[in-house]
Design a protein around this motif. Structure first.
Motif, PDB file in Angstrom:
ATOM      1  N   VAL A  88      58.348  -3.303 -18.249  1.00 22.18           N
ATOM      2  CA  VAL A  88      57.018  -3.012 -17.711  1.00 22.18           C
ATOM      3  C   VAL A  88      56.077  -4.156 -18.065  1.00 22.18           C
ATOM      4  O   VAL A  88      56.049  -4.608 -19.211  1.00 22.18           O
ATOM      5  CB  VAL A  88      56.466  -1.693 -18.292  1.00 22.18           C
ATOM      6  N   ASN A 136      52.217  -3.299 -13.234  1.00 27.74           N
ATOM      7  CA  ASN A 136      50.957  -2.603 -13.018  1.00 27.74           C
ATOM      8  C   ASN A 136      49.815  -3.610 -12.905  1.00 27.74           C
ATOM      9  O   ASN A 136      49.644  -4.465 -13.779  1.00 27.74           O
ATOM     10  CB  ASN A 136      50.698  -1.639 -14.175  1.00 27.74           C
ATOM     11  N   THR A 175      54.941   6.187 -11.431  1.00 24.93           N
ATOM     12  CA  THR A 175      55.913   5.825 -12.468  1.00 24.93           C
ATOM     13  C   THR A 175      56.863   6.979 -12.743  1.00 24.93           C
ATOM     14  O   THR A 175      58.089   6.793 -12.833  1.00 24.93           O
ATOM     15  CB  THR A 175      55.175   5.415 -13.754  1.00 24.93           C
ATOM     16  N   GLU A 209      46.608  -0.425 -19.521  1.00 22.73           N
ATOM     17  CA  GLU A 209      47.233  -1.376 -20.449  1.00 22.73           C
ATOM     18  C   GLU A 209      47.921  -0.654 -21.608  1.00 22.73           C
ATOM     19  O   GLU A 209      49.045  -0.992 -21.993  1.00 22.73           O
ATOM     20  CB  GLU A 209      46.182  -2.363 -20.959  1.00 22.73           C
ATOM     21  N   SER A 263      46.433  -4.620 -13.481  1.00 22.86           N
ATOM     22  CA  SER A 263      45.309  -4.275 -14.335  1.00 22.86           C
ATOM     23  C   SER A 263      44.135  -5.179 -13.988  1.00 22.86           C
ATOM     24  O   SER A 263      43.836  -5.397 -12.811  1.00 22.86           O
ATOM     25  CB  SER A 263      45.720  -4.403 -15.810  1.00 22.86           C
ATOM     26  N   VAL A 312      51.938  -5.904 -17.156  1.00 23.29           N
ATOM     27  CA  VAL A 312      50.639  -5.763 -16.500  1.00 23.29           C
ATOM     28  C   VAL A 312      50.150  -7.146 -16.077  1.00 23.29           C
ATOM     29  O   VAL A 312      50.376  -8.132 -16.774  1.00 23.29           O
ATOM     30  CB  VAL A 312      49.581  -5.086 -17.398  1.00 23.29           C
ATOM     31  N   ASP A 358      56.768   0.314 -21.867  1.00 22.62           N
ATOM     32  CA  ASP A 358      57.744  -0.771 -21.988  1.00 22.62           C
ATOM     33  C   ASP A 358      58.624  -0.582 -23.222  1.00 22.62           C
ATOM     34  O   ASP A 358      59.839  -0.808 -23.170  1.00 22.62           O
ATOM     35  CB  ASP A 358      57.033  -2.124 -22.040  1.00 22.62           C
ATOM     36  N   TYR A 390      49.031   2.485 -21.642  1.00 23.15           N
ATOM     37  CA  TYR A 390      50.165   3.208 -21.073  1.00 23.15           C
ATOM     38  C   TYR A 390      51.332   2.267 -20.811  1.00 23.15           C
ATOM     39  O   TYR A 390      52.486   2.564 -21.137  1.00 23.15           O
ATOM     40  CB  TYR A 390      49.719   3.885 -19.776  1.00 23.15           C
ATOM     41  N   SER A 391      51.038   1.112 -20.249  1.00 24.80           N
ATOM     42  CA  SER A 391      52.089   0.164 -19.875  1.00 24.80           C
ATOM     43  C   SER A 391      52.826  -0.362 -21.098  1.00 24.80           C
ATOM     44  O   SER A 391      54.058  -0.473 -21.093  1.00 24.80           O
ATOM     45  CB  SER A 391      51.488  -1.009 -19.089  1.00 24.80           C
ATOM     46  N   GLU A 392      52.087  -0.707 -22.139  1.00 21.44           N
ATOM     47  CA  GLU A 392      52.733  -1.255 -23.335  1.00 21.44           C
ATOM     48  C   GLU A 392      53.607  -0.204 -24.013  1.00 21.44           C
ATOM     49  O   GLU A 392      54.728  -0.488 -24.438  1.00 21.44           O
ATOM     50  CB  GLU A 392      51.684  -1.783 -24.307  1.00 21.44           C
TER      51      GLU A 392
END
Length: 281
Positions: free
Chosen positions: A172, A131, A114, A155, A133, A174, A162, A157-159
């Motif tokens: 972003v 991503n 990323t 999860e 998950s 998952v 985004d 990290y992704s939220e």
């Protein structure tokens, strides 16, 4: 893509399983896809090009992203799929070194990718990061603590990411599959500090996982959801992939916590095990 210049996609862990199915699905949808694996190009008739990339290595990640940028000048879609799992075992049956190893690939590898791609997407003013998950990212599994922990990290990290990137045209998402028929499951790494205290439970959970895997969905189910997320005008943060994953997502959201807890233990037959307590003096 209807006469337009193809979008560029980079898919990690694309030599087999979900990664390969995703790369094929994206290619058929009109993307120009670069798949990656630690071994790079291998024998096989794939409709996409394979690059050598080790997500645990800064220099390897930087070199692969630089190669894609040198060829095409942009990355429109990053699919972080590379990862591995530990076979069923108690949390204390994996050493700290093994715990670090799974996080190094499943989480820090994703962070590395990323960080290498986002600067280019920011300059473009758009991009998608997807991503891979797992349902274990929202519903932890006994005797799968480390893998579940990496997916919880993915999860979160992704939220957060985004929220940070949305105003720059980057989204972003998952994808949360349940059991999927892939070589990933056949090549679990065994816990490296097995204890007799967990033998019975470990063997029981392993048998149950094997039973469920016999009827697991194909990786193409996940690949289809990746394509939906990649092309959505207003992508969601989370996409469950497959019938079981959707059922588990609904249960986690609406069922009482105690009921979900009891269901997990019943399914894995944990309450059938004898209760052992410390001897009192």
């Amino acid at each position: 893509m209807d006469g337009m210049k193809a979008k560029i996609a980079l898919v990690t862990g694309a030599s087999s399983g979900i990664g390969e199915a995703t790369a094929v699905r994206l290619t058929r949808a009109g993307y120009k896809v670069y798949g990656t694996s630690r071994r790079g190009a291998q024998a096989g008739n794939r409709p996409f090009e394979m690059l050598s990339l080790d997500v645990t290595s800064d220099s390897s990640v930087e070199a692969a992203v630089a190669e894609v940028m040198g060829r095409d000048g942009r990355v429109d879609l990053l699919v972080n799929n590379a990862g591995f799992g530990v076979a069923p075992g108690g949390a204390e049956e994996s050493s700290i070194e093994q715990a670090r190893s799974i996080f190094e690939t499943n989480f820090f590898g994703l962070v590395r990718m990323t960080r290498a791609v986002v600067p280019h997407m920011r300059r473009q003013g758009n991009g998608r990061i997807i991503n891979i998950s797992s349902v274990l990212g929202f519903l932890p599994m006994p005797f799968g603590a480390l893998y579940a922990a990496t997916k919880h990290a993915v999860e979160g990290y992704s939220e957060s990411l985004d929220h940070e990137l949305r105003t720059r045209g980057i989204r972003v998402s998952v994808i949360e599959p349940a059991y999927t028929k892939t070589p990933f499951d056949a090549n679990f790494i065994e816990p490296d500090t097995k204890l007799d205290a967990y033998h019975e439970a470990r063997e029981g959970v392993t048998r149950r996982v094997n039973e469920v895997m016999a009827t697991a969905e194909q990786p193409g189910v996940v690949a289809d959801i990746v394509l939906i997320a990649a092309n959505a005008a207003h992508p969601k943060i989370r996409y469950a992939a497959g019938k079981l994953a959707n059922r588990l997502r609904l249960l986690r959201r609406f069922a009482p916590a105690g009921l979900v807890d009891a269901g997990i233990r019943k399914d894995l037959r944990l309450d059938a095990l004898p209760v052992r307590t410390a001897r009192s003096f």
